[in-house]
Design an enzyme around this catalytic site. Structure first.
Site, PDB file in Angstrom:
ATOM      1  CD  GLU A   1     -33.343 -10.430  17.991  1.00  0.00           C
ATOM      2  OE1 GLU A   1     -32.874 -10.735  19.106  1.00  0.00           O
ATOM      3  OE2 GLU A   1     -34.494 -10.000  17.854  1.00  0.00           O
TER       4      GLU A   1
ATOM      5  CB  CYS B   1     -33.111  -6.626  17.706  1.00  0.00           C
ATOM      6  SG  CYS B   1     -32.391  -6.976  19.304  1.00  0.00           S
TER       7      CYS B   1
END
Ligand SMILES: NC(=O)c1ccc[n+]([C@@H]2O[C@H](COP(=O)([O-])OP(=O)(O)OC[C@H]3O[C@@H](n4cnc5c(N)ncnc54)[C@H](OP(=O)(O)O)[C@@H]3O)[C@@H](O)[C@H]2O)c1
Length: 363
Positions: free
Chosen positions: A56, A90
């Site tokens: 991510e 993330c």
């Protein structure tokens, strides 16, 4: 987003994760795609080699301001901060990027995350949609949960048998048992495994490549139990299409090609102690070990209960007078937990109770 379009993007993200499988250990391989406001892909990434940076983080960095108002498609729930964690979280990166929708394949079996990433995204006003691709994405990460809880991988065993329970027409004879759909299924099991183990006589008789060919994905690390008769240096598992490690209870055999690693393990009787082999896999950070045994290795595994998941793929044709898969009748007698039609073959599935950590539901 239309569920069909969401599934299409999740398939692409899942392919990125599958391609990275085995390179990110001990972290899981994750695939991620960022779509802009108009639904156009602007960044794709998988977890980096050795596990960091996360997928991510890479995809959001690549997308930059184009992520604003867009969609994050990610196979595993974005992580959150917890004590001892090495990567920046993330979920926070997704929130700061201005992403509006997150399509997630599964929640994270890591008890430090387990739904907290999803909760953080929702609390920030983002829409979170689950897209598990039937059960394929949660299954891809189930071994990670077992690894975190026990330090050892999930062990999945697959055996193909004729309708009368045999694995070969005669001892020492390579025999095709099941058909093309079963083979594709076995290759998909390989593609979600970090390593694949076979007994030495299977290498002598079948000379398998043990690679992933019929589906997309990386070929796993190949592990072979060295047989007393030795193995020829022309065996296909020595080729460099994937890494190979051989195991035995003795010193490294002189015949073993230099490209192949040798690991000496403790003995259990005359053979390698299989529990020590599984522990070795855990020390390498592996989450999933697939075993494709002949009858001898199958009996060792069943007798010692060194398995979590078991697939028996049964063809519709008999092999009268053949080599029985299960001479000691150790295969489970219980009704299988699942079954699957694979062309003319029937797959039956058993899971040992209380061995895998259930993946928490997303909502
Ligand atoms: N239908 C299927 O799904 C399938 C899959 C694979 C193979 N096969 C067939 O099965 C046959 C080969 O099977 P197999 O039973 O002869 O041998 P195998 O299970 O492939 O290999 C067993 C060998 O591995 C070595 N080994 C080392 N540690 C061991 C341990 N802890 N437990 C068990 N073995 C250990 C042993 O070598 P030593 O005893 O020599 O020391 C033993 O000979 C072939 O005909 C092959 O085509 C069928």
């Amino acid at each position: 987003m239309d569920p069909k379009i969401a599934s299409k993007w999740m398939e692409d993200a899942f392919a990125l994760a599958t391609e990275a499988r085995g390179t990110t250990l001990p972290n899981p391989a994750v695939g991620c795609i960022v779509l802009d406001k108009a639904g156009k892909p602007v960044a794709k990434a998988a977890t980096s080699k050795d596990g960091r940076p996360h997928a991510e983080r890479k995809a959001l960095d690549l997308a930059g301001s184009k992520a604003s108002g867009g969609t994050l498609v990610v196979t595993l729930e974005p992580c959150v901060a917890f004590p001892g964690k090495k990567s920046p979280p993330c979920a926070a990166a997704a929130i700061l990027s201005g992403i509006e929708t997150v399509i997630v394949g599964t929640s994270d079996p890591n008890p430090h995350v387990a739904g907290r990433g999803i909760h953080a995204l929702r609390k920030a006003g983002m829409k979170v949609v689950e897209c598990p691709l039937e059960d394929r994405v949660p299954d891809f990460y189930a071994g990670f949960g077992r690894f975190l809880a026990t330090g050892t991988p999930r062990v999945t065993v697959k055996i193909a048998v004729s309708s009368d329970g045999n694995v070969a027409a005669k001892p020492g004879q390579r025999t095709a048992i099941t058909g093309a759909e079963s083979r594709r299924f076995v290759h998909s099991l390989r593609s979600r495994s970090d390593a694949i183990l076979v007994g030495g006589r299977t290498v002598l008789v079948d000379d398998p490549k043990l690679t992933v060919r019929d589906v997309a994905g990386r070929s796993p690390h190949r592990l072979v139990l060295w047989p007393s008769a030795g193995l020829p240096d022309t065996a296909q598992i020595w080729t460099n299409s994937a890494r190979t490690t051989a195991f035995g209870i003795q010193e490294r055999p002189a015949k073993l090609p230099s490209s192949v690693d040798w690991v000496r393990l403790p003995a259990d009787g005359d053979h390698v102690d299989l529990a020590a082999l599984v522990a070795w896999c855990g020390k390498q950070g592996m989450h999933d070990l697939l075993v494709e045994p002949g009858p001898t290795l199958l009996q060792s595994i069943l007798a010692k209960e060194i398995w979590d998941d078991l697939w028996v793929l049964r063809s519709d044709a008999p092999l009268a007078g053949g080599v029985p898969a299960d001479p000691r009748h150790l295969l489970p007698k219980e009704t299988p937990q699942a079954s699957r039609t694979l062309g003319p073959d029937q797959g039956r599935f058993w899971r040992q109770p209380n061995r895998l950590i259930p993946i928490p539901p997303l909502s």
